[in-house]
Design an enzyme around this catalytic site. Structure first.
Site, PDB file in Angstrom:
ATOM      1  N   GLN A  46       0.806  -1.217   0.000  1.00  0.00           N
ATOM      2  CA  GLN A  46       0.000   0.000   0.000  1.00  0.00           C
ATOM      3  C   GLN A  46       0.844   1.273   0.000  1.00  0.00           C
ATOM      4  OE1 GLN A  46      -2.138  -2.847   0.918  1.00  0.00           O
ATOM      5  NE2 GLN A  46      -2.756  -1.858  -0.953  1.00  0.00           N
ATOM      6  N   ASN A  47       2.158   1.149   0.115  1.00  0.00           N
ATOM      7  CA  ASN A  47       2.996   2.340   0.075  1.00  0.00           C
ATOM      8  C   ASN A  47       2.965   2.900  -1.343  1.00  0.00           C
ATOM      9  OD1 ASN A  47       5.462   4.067  -0.133  1.00  0.00           O
ATOM     10  ND2 ASN A  47       5.676   3.421   2.001  1.00  0.00           N
ATOM     11  N   HIS A  48       2.851   4.203  -1.459  1.00  0.00           N
ATOM     12  CA  HIS A  48       2.707   4.846  -2.767  1.00  0.00           C
ATOM     13  C   HIS A  48       4.031   5.163  -3.462  1.00  0.00           C
ATOM     14  CE1 HIS A  48      -1.565   6.412  -1.671  1.00  0.00           C
ATOM     15  NE2 HIS A  48      -1.608   5.229  -2.245  1.00  0.00           N
ATOM     16  N   PHE A  49       5.172   4.883  -2.841  1.00  0.00           N
ATOM     17  CA  PHE A  49       6.458   5.285  -3.397  1.00  0.00           C
ATOM     18  C   PHE A  49       6.659   4.822  -4.839  1.00  0.00           C
ATOM     19  CE2 PHE A  49      11.001   4.562  -4.190  1.00  0.00           C
ATOM     20  CZ  PHE A  49      11.492   5.834  -3.979  1.00  0.00           C
ATOM     21  N   THR A  62       4.997   8.776   1.606  1.00  0.00           N
ATOM     22  CA  THR A  62       4.296   7.843   0.729  1.00  0.00           C
ATOM     23  C   THR A  62       3.688   6.685   1.511  1.00  0.00           C
ATOM     24  OG1 THR A  62       6.344   6.624   0.300  1.00  0.00           O
ATOM     25  CG2 THR A  62       5.762   8.399  -1.249  1.00  0.00           C
TER      26      THR A  62
END
Length: 177
Positions: A43-46, A151
């Site tokens: 789920q991290n947007h990085f 993020t």
């Protein structure tokens, strides 16, 4: 794996002599440490943000982490963390204890083109002055310190689109987008 009294050790820097912008997180979360990958939580947007910034160069698959790292390096982006090691329960920065800062002075010698340090979130940015001092840059404004929205999935107050816009605006002056 994580608990009080247990020292956790972070990941090695992902950089090259062509790195223009170094993204600094605080310390890898539980999912990232388990996977031994920066921004390994699904789920991290990085990685999704980077893929949106460079749509003409497809992001390698999650399963090919080495290719992802090379992809970031090819775009002159470096990845590391403020902390080398710490104690922490869970993944929240607020739970970090007894942190040891990474050796930025040694890293600086490997980054002759460094133009900016982009802090991925508030905990990383809290150490911006110390990072600059260890890089020998305390009064040098040729290398910018940028505060970017985290993020992390814990930063739910920022939508993906808002994070993307902030990252695009921050990286554009350095020719990365």
């Amino acid at each position: 794996m994580e608990g009080r009294g247990t020292t956790l050790v972070g990941l090695s820097p992902v950089v090259s002599a062509r790195t223009k912008v170094l993204v600094l997180g605080s310390f890898p979360g539980v999912a990232s440490l388990r996977a031994a990958q920066y921004y390994g939580h699904p789920q991290n947007h990085f990685w999704r943000i980077l893929a949106a910034l460079w749509p003409d160069d497809p992001l390698p698959a999650r399963e090919d982490y080495a290719a992802r790292c090379q992809w970031a390096i090819d775009h002159q982006l470096g990845i590391w963390d403020v902390y080398q090691a710490c104690e922490r329960e869970g993944s929240l920065d607020a739970n970090i204890r007894n942190a040891q800062v990474n050796d930025f002075a040694a890293l600086a010698r490997r980054l002759p083109l460094l133009a900016a340090i982009a802090h991925n979130g508030g905990e990383s940015f809290r150490h911006a002055k110390a990072v600059r001092a260890s890089l020998g840059l305390p009064g040098d404004d040729r290398i910018a310190s940028l505060r970017l929205p985290s993020t992390s999935p814990a930063n739910a107050s920022w939508s993906f689109e808002k994070k993307l816009d902030a990252w695009r605006a921050a990286l554009a002056p350095y020719g990365l987008v």
